[in-house]
Design a protein around this motif. Structure first.
Motif, PDB file in Angstrom:
ATOM      1  N   LYS A  81       0.832  -1.201   0.000  1.00 22.04           N
ATOM      2  CA  LYS A  81       0.000   0.000   0.000  1.00 22.04           C
ATOM      3  C   LYS A  81       0.863   1.246   0.000  1.00 22.04           C
TER       4      LYS A  81
ATOM      5  N   GLU B 165       3.361  -0.126   4.935  1.00 21.55           N
ATOM      6  CA  GLU B 165       1.991  -0.640   5.009  1.00 21.55           C
ATOM      7  C   GLU B 165       1.713  -1.592   3.853  1.00 21.55           C
ATOM      8  N   GLU B 166       0.897  -2.591   4.124  1.00 22.48           N
ATOM      9  CA  GLU B 166       0.463  -3.520   3.084  1.00 22.48           C
ATOM     10  C   GLU B 166      -0.970  -3.930   3.352  1.00 22.48           C
ATOM     11  N   VAL B 167      -1.641  -4.378   2.308  1.00 21.98           N
ATOM     12  CA  VAL B 167      -3.000  -4.904   2.421  1.00 21.98           C
ATOM     13  C   VAL B 167      -2.897  -6.412   2.280  1.00 21.98           C
TER      14      VAL B 167
ATOM     15  N   ARG C 108      -7.379  -6.474   5.084  1.00 22.95           N
ATOM     16  CA  ARG C 108      -6.943  -5.626   6.187  1.00 22.95           C
ATOM     17  C   ARG C 108      -5.608  -4.967   5.886  1.00 22.95           C
ATOM     18  N   VAL C 109      -5.447  -3.733   6.368  1.00 18.49           N
ATOM     19  CA  VAL C 109      -4.175  -3.021   6.274  1.00 18.49           C
ATOM     20  C   VAL C 109      -3.302  -3.474   7.444  1.00 18.49           C
TER      21      VAL C 109
ATOM     22  N   LYS D 142      -7.995  -0.764  10.180  1.00 16.29           N
ATOM     23  CA  LYS D 142      -8.460  -0.446   8.828  1.00 16.29           C
ATOM     24  C   LYS D 142      -8.639  -1.736   8.051  1.00 16.29           C
ATOM     25  N   GLY D 143      -9.863  -2.037   7.674  1.00 15.79           N
ATOM     26  CA  GLY D 143     -10.087  -3.234   6.898  1.00 15.79           C
ATOM     27  C   GLY D 143     -11.543  -3.651   6.916  1.00 15.79           C
TER      28      GLY D 143
END
Length: 90
Positions: free
Chosen positions: A14, A18-20, A36-37, A50-51
């Motif tokens: 992301k 950060e990654e999703v 989800r992040v 966040k998700g």
């Protein structure tokens, strides 16, 4: 308390740190799709608030709604981020 089991399907970068993550989740015999992040911390990668987690019953309709949103955004053109996609009721 029973622990959930997750099966990682994909990881998408992301931003820096950060990654999703997209996962299949099993909790007390029920199956869910989680998007989800995750953020890098001093202790490693940790999930954030966040998700979205939805039952598998909603996974396919969600996929079609996202595809429709992408199609409509593409029709708007390169400035699609300036035009919110209308919400659709099922």
């Amino acid at each position: 308390m029973e622990k959930s089991r997750n099966h990682l399907l994909a990881t998408l970068r992301k931003s820096e740190g950060e990654e999703v993550r997209i996962e299949l989740c099993d909790f007390k015999g029920a199956h869910f799709l989680g998007v989800r992040v995750w953020a890098r911390t001093e202790a490693g990668m940790k999930p954030t608030e966040k998700g979205l987690t939805v039952s598998m019953r909603l996974a396919e309709p969600l996929m079609y709604a996202i595809q429709q949103a992408i199609t409509e955004a593409a029709q708007v053109g390169p400035q699609a981020e300036l035009f919110p996609v209308a919400r659709r009721q099922s």
